[in-house]
Design an enzyme around this catalytic site. Sequence first.
Site, PDB file in Angstrom:
ATOM      1  N   VAL A  47       0.726  -1.170  -0.005  1.00  0.00           N
ATOM      2  CA  VAL A  47      -0.597   0.117   0.353  1.00  0.00           C
ATOM      3  C   VAL A  47       0.922   1.412  -0.188  1.00  0.00           C
ATOM      4  O   VAL A  47       0.678   1.733  -0.897  1.00  0.00           O
ATOM      5  CB  VAL A  47      -1.195  -0.336   1.456  1.00  0.00           C
ATOM      6  CG1 VAL A  47      -1.932   1.063   1.766  1.00  0.00           C
ATOM      7  CG2 VAL A  47      -2.008  -1.129   0.953  1.00  0.00           C
TER       8      VAL A  47
ATOM      9  N   GLU B  24      -4.080  -6.068  -4.755  1.00  0.00           N
ATOM     10  CA  GLU B  24      -2.448  -6.272  -5.102  1.00  0.00           C
ATOM     11  C   GLU B  24      -3.039  -6.983  -7.067  1.00  0.00           C
ATOM     12  O   GLU B  24      -4.119  -7.770  -7.367  1.00  0.00           O
ATOM     13  CB  GLU B  24      -2.371  -7.617  -4.398  1.00  0.00           C
ATOM     14  CG  GLU B  24      -1.941  -6.525  -2.947  1.00  0.00           C
ATOM     15  CD  GLU B  24      -1.605  -7.453  -2.099  1.00  0.00           C
ATOM     16  OE1 GLU B  24      -0.571  -8.868  -2.914  1.00  0.00           O
ATOM     17  OE2 GLU B  24      -1.268  -7.520  -0.739  1.00  0.00           O
TER      18      GLU B  24
ATOM     19  N   CYS C  49      -5.349  -9.278   3.833  1.00  0.00           N
ATOM     20  CA  CYS C  49      -7.012  -8.343   4.503  1.00  0.00           C
ATOM     21  C   CYS C  49      -8.058  -9.025   4.967  1.00  0.00           C
ATOM     22  O   CYS C  49      -8.154  -8.824   5.571  1.00  0.00           O
ATOM     23  CB  CYS C  49      -6.457  -7.257   2.786  1.00  0.00           C
ATOM     24  SG  CYS C  49      -5.444  -6.225   2.462  1.00  0.00           S
TER      25      CYS C  49
HETATM   26  P1  NAD Z   1       2.778  -4.609   3.902  1.00  0.00           P
HETATM   27  O1  NAD Z   1       3.596  -5.773   5.025  1.00  0.00           O
HETATM   28  O2  NAD Z   1       2.834  -5.063   2.421  1.00  0.00           O
HETATM   29  O3  NAD Z   1       3.694  -3.628   4.640  1.00  0.00           O
HETATM   30  C1  NAD Z   1       4.169  -2.259   5.642  1.00  0.00           C
HETATM   31  C2  NAD Z   1       5.837  -2.279   5.431  1.00  0.00           C
HETATM   32  O4  NAD Z   1       5.630  -1.169   6.742  1.00  0.00           O
HETATM   33  C3  NAD Z   1       6.611  -3.418   5.525  1.00  0.00           C
HETATM   34  O5  NAD Z   1       7.646  -3.117   5.014  1.00  0.00           O
HETATM   35  C4  NAD Z   1       7.366  -2.672   7.151  1.00  0.00           C
HETATM   36  O6  NAD Z   1       8.813  -2.664   7.224  1.00  0.00           O
HETATM   37  C5  NAD Z   1       7.251  -0.754   6.969  1.00  0.00           C
HETATM   38  N1  NAD Z   1       7.239  -0.598   8.744  1.00  0.00           N
HETATM   39  C6  NAD Z   1       6.650  -1.338  10.261  1.00  0.00           C
HETATM   40  N2  NAD Z   1       6.583  -0.687  10.749  1.00  0.00           N
HETATM   41  C7  NAD Z   1       6.834   0.856  10.456  1.00  0.00           C
HETATM   42  C8  NAD Z   1       7.273   2.181  10.969  1.00  0.00           C
HETATM   43  N3  NAD Z   1       7.262   2.277  12.419  1.00  0.00           N
HETATM   44  N4  NAD Z   1       8.497   2.944  10.118  1.00  0.00           N
HETATM   45  C9  NAD Z   1       8.281   2.614   8.918  1.00  0.00           C
HETATM   46  N5  NAD Z   1       8.119   1.791   8.600  1.00  0.00           N
HETATM   47  C10 NAD Z   1       6.919   0.650   9.224  1.00  0.00           C
HETATM   48  O7  NAD Z   1       2.182  -4.094   4.263  1.00  0.00           O
HETATM   49  P2  NAD Z   1       0.578  -3.430   3.459  1.00  0.00           P
HETATM   50  O8  NAD Z   1       0.334  -5.214   2.596  1.00  0.00           O
HETATM   51  O9  NAD Z   1       1.513  -2.717   2.498  1.00  0.00           O
HETATM   52  O10 NAD Z   1      -0.611  -3.387   3.821  1.00  0.00           O
HETATM   53  C11 NAD Z   1      -0.639  -1.805   5.060  1.00  0.00           C
HETATM   54  C12 NAD Z   1      -1.861  -1.908   5.109  1.00  0.00           C
HETATM   55  O11 NAD Z   1      -2.613  -1.004   4.274  1.00  0.00           O
HETATM   56  C13 NAD Z   1      -2.541  -2.832   6.225  1.00  0.00           C
HETATM   57  O12 NAD Z   1      -3.057  -2.182   7.279  1.00  0.00           O
HETATM   58  C14 NAD Z   1      -3.053  -3.172   5.238  1.00  0.00           C
HETATM   59  O13 NAD Z   1      -4.394  -4.297   5.944  1.00  0.00           O
HETATM   60  C15 NAD Z   1      -3.849  -2.342   4.372  1.00  0.00           C
HETATM   61  N6  NAD Z   1      -3.766  -2.442   2.574  1.00  0.00           N
HETATM   62  C16 NAD Z   1      -3.631  -3.650   2.126  1.00  0.00           C
HETATM   63  C17 NAD Z   1      -4.050  -4.030   0.783  1.00  0.00           C
HETATM   64  C18 NAD Z   1      -3.278  -5.499   0.221  1.00  0.00           C
HETATM   65  O14 NAD Z   1      -3.454  -5.179  -0.582  1.00  0.00           O
HETATM   66  N7  NAD Z   1      -2.058  -5.336   0.388  1.00  0.00           N
HETATM   67  C19 NAD Z   1      -4.783  -2.844   0.991  1.00  0.00           C
HETATM   68  C20 NAD Z   1      -5.751  -2.325   1.108  1.00  0.00           C
HETATM   69  C21 NAD Z   1      -5.383  -1.744   1.965  1.00  0.00           C
END
Ligand code: NAD
Length: 449
Positions: free
Chosen positions: A11, A158, A267
């Site tokens: 995201v 995704e 998700c």
């Molecule tokens: P992800 O696990 O791919 O990425 C999260 C990132 O945050 C990681 O790279 C991690 O290293 C980083 N991180 C964690 N703590 C940190 C900090 N203190 N400082 C800096 N970086 C930090 O997660 P994602 O799939 O991108 O999902 C993120 C959010 O978006 C979640 O809440 C998810 O539910 C939501 N979301 C995801 C999708 C999807 O398709 N993946 C779609 C809509 C919403």
Amino acid sequence: MRIAVVGTGYVGLVTGTCLAEVGHSVTCVDLDERKIKLLLDAKSPIFEPGLEPLIAQNIEHDRLFFTTNLEEALNGADVAFIAVGTPEGEDGSADLSYVRAVAKSLGEKCSGNLLAIVKSTVPVGTCDIVDQIIQDTLKSRGAKHRVTVASNPEFLKEGAAVNDFLHPDRIVAGVTNEQDAETLRELYTVFVIDDPSKLFIVDRRSSELIKYGSNAMLATRISFMNELARLCEKVGADIDNVRRGMGSDPRIGRKFLWAGPGYGGSCFPKDVAALVKTGDHYGVSLEVLKSVTTANEAQKKHGARKILDHFGGKLQGKTVAVWGLAFKPGTDDVREAPAITIIEMLLDAGAHVIGHDPQGQDNFSREIGSKKNLSYVEDAYDAAKNADALVLVTEWPEYKRPNFEKIAGLMRTKNIFDLRNQWSFKNLKNHGFHYQCIGRPDASTKSNS
Ligand code: NAD
């Protein structure tokens, strides 16, 4: 606008890159040094169609920057997105530890007025918590900056994330004041220029709940259709006919009615669980959603059981080829992928499993861990060599029209389990395969398709 994006996962990275693409100056920050190192070399740490060239292009135009240093990212920023993970906690509720940690860091490191935008999927009321943490932290260091918090859940898919972000169906934002609403309009109007009514600015709690409500509704449709498919198998109906007939009703619509091996991904499973927990917390038992999860777990096992039943419950000495390990096509994300449950059941029954996925193999082998009888191949056809069964779990385009004559020549015994209903009964029957799918009569009982 100067924008910081905290978290460069699926995201955060897409958000940051697309905002840079429309002209903002964006700095993405992540704790993961490996990711930032790759990004500084204009390499995407995730597979997402169209993302890597966009990253390279925006780095080149000096609009997109990467760092592990939050202070640097916040320097002069007007807006900071929180886009870190909210995984499922042990009791099913959303684990907010990453979001809380970022909120505290924002309070500690911001150097001026800031709008913090919560993009992570978070339970209703979380923006209030984030707000409180930031205000407390600012107070404890005697800082007078005006930091406000908005909700802005993400709806990208995704595999189509860049297009979804650049051409959204809708954008939802939740705010507490008109100034923040104006900032969000400034950020997002360019993406909804064709139809500004696609930008919904509501209160924060409604915004948070829209995201969970949407994912829970989609998961419900999938589980509902999967249960109907299981009934079709018993009564001799065809789920594809049922789906087409149902979907023609505009009140129902055609999307998200496909039977399969159950939903997965980072998700739906965790968001359904978290919404159930929120309901419990407020004394509202969300019975429908509890059943959605139960039905999904049953469906993941249902696919594997078909294979086990066909071989009399034992797979010792059998080789099973599995096509598709990612939770859906177009991504390398394997979190909660149905392939995990299916492969574990096959291995437990004694099979040797050979997996193939166009993008998800590395993540899958990390996620499932090293297993004695599980190996991977680079070429999908190699998986079928001497196999006793071929199982389609994820419907990548690469698997849509395989050369069945070649596969028939490679396999030891010609058994196909199509858990995505992608292939034709007739075609497979002509090649001498035993064919089973989900919610449709078997090739052996069906004369055409
Ligand atoms: P992800 O696990 O791919 O990425 C999260 C990132 O945050 C990681 O790279 C991690 O290293 C980083 N991180 C964690 N703590 C940190 C900090 N203190 N400082 C800096 N970086 C930090 O997660 P994602 O799939 O991108 O999902 C993120 C959010 O978006 C979640 O809440 C998810 O539910 C939501 N979301 C995801 C999708 C999807 O398709 N993946 C779609 C809509 C919403």
